[in-house]
Design an enzyme around this catalytic site. Structure first.
Site, PDB file in Angstrom:
ATOM      1  NE  ARG A  46      66.816 -69.041  35.677  1.00 25.94           N
ATOM      2  CZ  ARG A  46      67.476 -68.419  36.623  1.00 25.94           C
ATOM      3  NH1 ARG A  46      68.774 -68.337  36.582  1.00 25.94           N
ATOM      4  NH2 ARG A  46      66.846 -67.875  37.643  1.00 25.94           N
ATOM      5  CE  LYS A 147      57.667 -51.865  45.227  1.00 24.37           C
ATOM      6  NZ  LYS A 147      57.547 -53.161  45.900  1.00 24.37           N
ATOM      7  CG  HIS A 177      50.297 -54.526  44.386  1.00 26.46           C
ATOM      8  ND1 HIS A 177      51.557 -54.281  44.867  1.00 26.46           N
ATOM      9  CD2 HIS A 177      49.564 -54.871  45.481  1.00 26.46           C
ATOM     10  CE1 HIS A 177      51.588 -54.482  46.175  1.00 26.46           C
ATOM     11  NE2 HIS A 177      50.394 -54.831  46.584  1.00 26.46           N
ATOM     12  CE  LYS A 181      47.117 -53.151  48.525  1.00 25.78           C
ATOM     13  NZ  LYS A 181      46.969 -54.552  48.867  1.00 25.78           N
ATOM     14  CG  ASP A 235      59.432 -53.397  49.622  1.00 30.66           C
ATOM     15  OD1 ASP A 235      59.410 -53.856  48.476  1.00 30.66           O
ATOM     16  OD2 ASP A 235      58.801 -53.891  50.580  1.00 30.66           O
ATOM     17  CG  HIS A 240      53.153 -49.856  47.290  1.00 35.89           C
ATOM     18  ND1 HIS A 240      53.074 -50.056  45.936  1.00 35.89           N
ATOM     19  CD2 HIS A 240      53.710 -50.988  47.795  1.00 35.89           C
ATOM     20  CE1 HIS A 240      53.565 -51.257  45.632  1.00 35.89           C
ATOM     21  NE2 HIS A 240      53.961 -51.841  46.746  1.00 35.89           N
TER      22      HIS A 240
HETATM   23  C1  BG6 Z   1      55.084 -55.102  47.789  1.00 32.43           C
HETATM   24  C2  BG6 Z   1      56.308 -55.042  48.671  1.00 32.43           C
HETATM   25  O1  BG6 Z   1      55.213 -54.209  46.725  1.00 32.43           O
HETATM   26  O2  BG6 Z   1      53.948 -54.750  48.562  1.00 32.43           O
HETATM   27  C3  BG6 Z   1      56.164 -55.983  49.846  1.00 32.43           C
HETATM   28  O3  BG6 Z   1      57.445 -55.384  47.896  1.00 32.43           O
HETATM   29  C4  BG6 Z   1      54.891 -55.686  50.602  1.00 32.43           C
HETATM   30  O4  BG6 Z   1      57.275 -55.898  50.714  1.00 32.43           O
HETATM   31  C5  BG6 Z   1      53.702 -55.625  49.651  1.00 32.43           C
HETATM   32  O5  BG6 Z   1      54.704 -56.701  51.562  1.00 32.43           O
HETATM   33  C6  BG6 Z   1      52.469 -55.124  50.373  1.00 32.43           C
HETATM   34  O6  BG6 Z   1      51.360 -55.178  49.538  1.00 32.43           O
HETATM   35  P1  BG6 Z   1      50.057 -55.980  49.990  1.00 32.43           P
HETATM   36  O7  BG6 Z   1      49.129 -55.809  48.837  1.00 32.43           O
HETATM   37  O8  BG6 Z   1      50.491 -57.403  50.187  1.00 32.43           O
HETATM   38  O9  BG6 Z   1      49.597 -55.360  51.240  1.00 32.43           O
END
Ligand code: BG6
Length: 489
Positions: A46, A147, A177, A181, A235, A240
Site C-alpha cells: 500500500r 503459515k 520456514h 533450516k 504459532d 514448526h
Molecule cells: C515464526 C513465529 O514462525 O517462527 C515466531 O511466528 C518465531 O513467533 C519464529 O519467533 C521462530 O523462528 P526462527 O527461525 O526465528 O527461530
C-alpha cells in the site's frame, strides 16, 4: 544458474518478513547465480513507492543488514520493481496483469508470495483468479502461502476449500520456514544416511524425545497480532515443532521426492494420539511471561506489552506431551515445548535412550549411571552430541559420562538461510519441503482440542519470570518419572 525465467511477485513487500527474510534470501540467490538474468522481482504494497524509491529503500535495508555495496547489490537492485495498490480492489489486479504482460517472456512463469495477513489469502487469490492471473496456459503460476494456514481446523478447511476453487494443489506452496533450516534437513540425513541409529530408533531403545524451541525475544513489534491470532501452540507447535517431530519419527521414505516424503510425514501426524483432556494439566501446559530480566536487561511482562489485551489468556509458552500410536513409537513420549522470553535462544532435539537391562558399574560417586543421550542442536549451533558412559581412570571400576561432540559445519562455511533454500525450491517446482494440506489438517487435529479447552478455561496461564526456563509446573509433564527438561546441549 537454474535458468528458469520467471517473475517473483511479493504481496506485502514492505512488511517485516519481506524486508528481513525474503528480499535478503532472493539477494543471496542472485549472488549464487540461481536467478536467471531476466528474473524480475515485483514488490506490492500500500505504501506508495515508485520503482526508483523502492530500489533505494531495498538497497538501504540490505546495507543495514550487512550486505556489501558492490556490483552484486547493484545487479540485484536492477531486478526490482514496485506496484502500489490495495489488494481488495480489482483495479490493482488489472494493473498487476498489465505489469506481467509487459514483462515479456519471463513473466509466463509467475510466483506469487503471500507475505500478508492471513485474512487476505482468499481475497488475493480471488483477485488474481478474476484477473485470469492464475491460468497456467503459458507457463507456471505458483502461490506461496505463509503459515498459519487457518487459525484452527475449521478455518483451515474453509481456507483450503476457497483456495482449491482457483488453484490446483500443485500450485500451492505452504511454507514452513523451519523445515528449510539446515539443521532440520540434517535430521533426514542423520537418520537415513547412517545406519547406526536406525536399529535403535524405536520404542525398544528410546525412553523419550524432547523437542525444544526457546527464544529470548518477546512479542514486541507484533504483540497485537500475536495476542489475537497467535499463542505458542498456534504459532510454533502446530507448525514448526510438529514438523520436526514428524521428521524424527517418520519411516524411511522410498525417495526424497515430494509425495514420498510427505506421505511418511503425514502418517506420523495422523497417528498422534489425541491429547488426554481429562488429565490436561500433565499433558499440556501453558504459560505467560511476567516481567523479568533477559540477558541482563529488564523487560516487561506479556500483559504489559503494548497491543496485548488486558487480562489476555494468550500463552507465550506451551509444552505438550504427545504419543504416536504406531508400531515403532507406541508409548514413547515426545515432549514439545516452546516459549518466548526464556533464558536462552536455543532449539534442540534431545533423545534419551533406555538404560541397559542390568547395571554392572557404579557411577563416580553417583550410583545411577547416566543414560545415553543424543542431542541435536538446531540453533544457534548445529551440533550433534552423544553422551555415553566410560570408565573413570583409576583402580576402581567406576563410570562417568563423556561426550562425543561434533559441529555439523566447519569454521568459515556459510550456512544457507531457510528462506534461500525454500524460495529456490519454489522456482524449481520442488515441493518436498512444503506442507501438503493433509499434513496441516492432521496437525490442527492434534492441537485443536487443547486450544479449545484452554479458550474455555478462566484461569490465566501460569506466570513465569522472563529470563528463566518457563513455568516451574512444566516439569509436571514428566509425571513421577526421572525425566527432566534438557535446556542446553
Ligand atoms: C515464526 C513465529 O514462525 O517462527 C515466531 O511466528 C518465531 O513467533 C519464529 O519467533 C521462530 O523462528 P526462527 O527461525 O526465528 O527461530
Amino acid at each position: 544458474c537454474v535458468g528458469i525465467s520467471h517473475a517473483y511477485v511479493i504481496f506485502g513487500a514492505t512488511g517485516n518478513l519481506a524486508v528481513h527474510k525474503l528480499l535478503p534470501a532472493l539477494y543471496q540467490l542472485h549472488c549464487m547465480g540461481h536467478l536467471a538474468d531476466d528474473v524480475e522481482i515485483l514488490g506490492c504494497g500500500r505504501t506508495p513507492f515508485t520503482q526508483v524509491s523502492w530500489q533505494a529503500e531495498v538497497r538501504q535495508q540490505l546495507l543495514k543488514q550487512g550486505v556489501a555495496d558492490d556490483a552484486a547489490l547493484e545487479g540485484f537492485i536492477q531486478r526490482l520493481d514496485y506496484l502500489a495498490g490495495s489488494l481488495t480492489e480489482a483495479t490493482f489486479y488489472q494493473a498487476l496483469g498489465a505489469w506481467i504482460q509487459s514483462d515479456g517472456e519471463c513473466a509466463n512463469n509467475v510466483i506469487f508470495y503471500l507475505s500478508v495477513s492471513p485474512d487476505l489469502y482468499v481475497t488475493v487469490t480471488e483477485g488474481l483468479a478474476a484477473a485470469q492471473l492464475l491460468d497456467e496456459a503459458q507457463g507456471f503460476r505458483r502461490m506461496v502461502i505463509e503459515k498459519p494456514f487457518g487459525h484452527d481446523l475449521e478455518s483451515a478447511r474453509t481456507l483450503q476449500h476457497s483456495l482449491s476453487e482457483h488453484l490446483k494443489e500443485e500450485q500451492i506452496y505452504r511454507i514452513d520456514h523451519y523445515v528449510g533450516k539446515e539443521a532440520v534437513q540434517n535430521l533426514l540425513v542423520l537418520r537415513f544416511a547412517n545406519l547406526i541409529l536406525e536399529p535403535l530408533w524405536n520404542r525398544y531403545h528410546i525412553d523419550h524425545i524432547q523437542i525444544t524451541h526457546a527464544e529470548t525475544v518477546g512479542v514486541d513489534g507484533r504483540a497485537s497480532y500475536y495476542d489475537k491470532s497467535g499463542g505458542a501452540v498456534r504459532d510454533m507447535i502446530q507448525s514448526h515443532l510438529l514438523q520436526v517431530m514428524a521428521l524424527l519419527a517418520m519411516e524411511p521414505p522410498v525417495s526424497l521426492e515430494a509425495e514420498a516424503l510427505r506421505n511418511e510425514k503425514v502418517k506420523v501426524l495422523q497417528s498422534i494420539r489425541p491429547v488426554n483432556l481429562e488429565a490436561l494439566a500433565t499433558h499440556a501446559i501453558r504459560g505467560q511471561y511476567a516481567a523479568g530480566e533477559v540477558k541482563g536487561e529488564a523487560v516487561p511482562g506479556y500483559l504489559q506489552e503494548t497491543g496485548v489485551a488486558a487480562g489476555s489468556h494468550t500463552e507465550s509458552y506451551a509444552a505438550m506431551k504427545l504419543y504416536i500410536d504406531n508400531w515403532r513409537w507406541k508409548d514413547v513420549p515426545f515432549y514439545l515445548r516452546t516459549g518466548k522470553r526464556l533464558k536462552e535462544r536455543r532449539s534442540l532435539v534431545a533423545v534419551r535412550f533406555k538404560q541397559p537391562p542390568m547395571q554392572l558399574f557404579k557411577g563416580s560417586g553417583v550410583y545411577q549411571p547416566h543414560p545415553n543421550w543424543l542431542l541435536i542442536g538446531i540453533q544457534p549451533e548445529d551440533a550433534v552430541r552423544m553422551e555415553i558412559s566410560a570408565k573413570v581412570p583409576g583402580l576402581e571400576m567406576h563410570t562417568r559420562q563423556i561426550v562425543m561432540d561434533a559441529s555439523v559445519s566447519t569454521p568459515g562455511e556459510r550456512k544457507a538461510e531457510a528462506y534461500e533454500e525454500l524460495l529456490l525450491d519454489v522456482i524449481k517446482g520442488d515441493r518436498s519441503l512444503f506442507l501438503r494440506y493433509d499434513e496441516v489438517k492432521a496437525a490442527w487435529t492434534v492441537v485443536d482440542p487443547v486450544m479449545q479447552r484452554w479458550a474455555d478455561d478462566e484461569q490465566l496461564p501460569l506466570q513465569y519470570p522472563a529470563g528463566g526456563w518457563g513455568p516451574k509446573a512444566a516439569e509436571k509433564i514428566f509425571g513421577d518419572s526421572d525425566r527432566a527438561w534438557r535446556h542446553t546441549l
